[in-house]
Design a protein around this motif. Structure first.
Motif, PDB file in Angstrom:
ATOM      1  N   GLU A 285       1.200   3.902  -3.023  1.00  0.00           N
ATOM      2  CA  GLU A 285       0.511   5.391  -2.681  1.00  0.00           C
ATOM      3  C   GLU A 285       1.721   6.380  -3.142  1.00  0.00           C
ATOM      4  O   GLU A 285       1.517   7.451  -3.633  1.00  0.00           O
ATOM      5  CB  GLU A 285       0.670   5.625  -1.204  1.00  0.00           C
TER       6      GLU A 285
ATOM      7  N   ASP B 154       1.005  -1.135  -0.098  1.00  0.00           N
ATOM      8  CA  ASP B 154      -0.180  -0.070   0.099  1.00  0.00           C
ATOM      9  C   ASP B 154       0.850   1.259   0.081  1.00  0.00           C
ATOM     10  O   ASP B 154       0.498   2.322  -0.708  1.00  0.00           O
ATOM     11  CB  ASP B 154      -0.939  -0.094   1.184  1.00  0.00           C
ATOM     12  N   GLU B 155       1.971   1.310   0.857  1.00  0.00           N
ATOM     13  CA  GLU B 155       2.826   2.558   0.850  1.00  0.00           C
ATOM     14  C   GLU B 155       3.498   2.505  -0.375  1.00  0.00           C
ATOM     15  O   GLU B 155       3.673   3.920  -0.847  1.00  0.00           O
ATOM     16  CB  GLU B 155       3.669   2.337   2.234  1.00  0.00           C
TER      17      GLU B 155
END
Length: 371
Positions: free
Chosen positions: A326, A322-323
């Protein structure tokens, strides 16, 4: 004035970062002072064509490191070598022993390029490497992080280790961008309105392209994009299957090893490194040299040093899908001006690793050894 003869010993001049580093050092040595001699095992390497013509290039007639010791020792004697330079642990141990068995005044310099670790048996091996490293005249670490590992795992004295970063041949990179072209089959990858993400590295667990592909699947849901992965390795089939499972196979392209990766860097919108560990992260600096912004895992070690803890590129947690997604999206969605500011800052940063500057540090180290 008699030139200093330096023998560079490596397994083969293949497609890895160690061979690229040796190539950059050899080709940028001051020829008024130095005569480089390159010795490999009996293998053909993809970087051999890039070696300058004035380099004395020899291959020992064996493909086994253990059988190269006395052959290498003989070359050290007959070529009247002043310094033997090597990189990669097993190669380093052979180079140190061969230098000793040459019964000459040649000095041994070994370069450590990775954060090696492992289970109890692996750590014992590293301790054994460390004992042999202590027989060398100089140990060079390619980053502060690797130096810490040499102290912790190899049990070396900090005073015996000198940190010299990888040399980035910026002039050669720019020359290859301006004088060469992408093959037509690859030009088509950059012709649509999709944002292009580049990754370079062997298809092995360390480079963690699995996490990158999972992050890309999330990105592709929000923005039209394409992922191009340069490199070869045993995980190609598994990674290809993963792209199919995530329904992104149409937009992920495995293009294998490329002699000129800089053309891909320069044409891309973003370079992403998702390694679980590195010694330095050479491709990050090369991407900055092509004017391409970068996102990298904050793995041990190298990326944080190259990017100065995020000042010159984004750092993300290792394995955090996810990071990673993002931060990639954040760069791909930037307006032109802030994006150009990032690119300019990155290009300024890579000057710190310019081959001219780094090779002078190597030359100073060599000269101090012989005084």
């Amino acid at each position: 004035m008699k030139k200093i003869k330096i023998l560079f010993f490596i397994y083969q001049m293949g497609a890895g970062g160690a061979a690229r580093t040796l190539l950059n050092i050899i080709n940028n040595l001051d020829r008024k002072k130095y005569q480089p001699v390159l010795v490999t095992l009996d293998y053909n390497g993809s970087y051999e064509s890039e070696i300058k013509d004035d380099v004395i290039f020899k291959k020992v007639n064996t493909q086994r490191l253990s059988r190269s010791i006395f052959k290498l020792a003989k070359i050290i004697r007959t070529e009247k070598i002043d310094i033997v330079f090597s990189t990669i642990p097993r190669v380093n141990t052979i180079a140190i022993l061969a230098t000793r068995l040459s019964f000459t005044k040649a000095k041994s310099v070994v370069r450590e390029a990775s954060n090696l670790d492992g289970d109890f048996i692996e750590r014992l091996k590293l301790r054994a490497f460390g004992r042999i490293y202590k027989l060398s005249d100089q140990v060079i670490s390619l980053s502060e992080g690797v130096k810490v590992n040499l102290i912790e795992r190899y049990k070396l004295n900090p005073k015996d280790i000198k940190v010299i970063y990888n040399p980035i041949d910026i002039n050669e990179i720019q020359k290859r961008i301006t004088t060469e072209q992408l093959k037509s089959e690859y030009q088509a990858l950059f012709e649509s309105n999709r944002k292009t993400i580049i990754n370079v590295g062997r298809l092995v667990p360390q480079k963690d392209q699995t996490t990158l592909i999972k992050a890309f699947a999330k990105i592709n849901e929000q923005i039209k994009s394409r992922l191009i992965i340069l490199g070869e390795g045993p995980l190609l089939e598994d990674l290809t299957t993963l792209t199919q499972d995530l329904n992104v196979s149409e937009h992920v392209h495995f293009v294998g090893f490329q002699h000129n990766p800089y053309l891909f860097f320069e044409a891309a919108d973003l370079f992403v490194l998702t390694s679980t560990f590195e010694g330095f992260g050479h491709v990050l600096a090369e991407a900055l040299a092509t004017g391409t912004p970068v996102v990298s895992t904050n793995c041990r070690s190298g990326p944080a040093e190259i990017l100065e803890n995020g000042k010159y590129g984004r750092l993300v947690e290792v394995g955090n899908v996810d990071e990673i997604a993002e931060n990639i999206l954040a760069i791909l969605n930037l307006a032109n001006q802030p994006l150009n500011d990032i690119i300019d800052k990155g290009y300024q940063r890579v000057q710190f690793f310019n081959a001219d500057r780094i090779v002078k540090q190597y030359q100073s180290t060599f000269e101090n050894l012989l005084q």
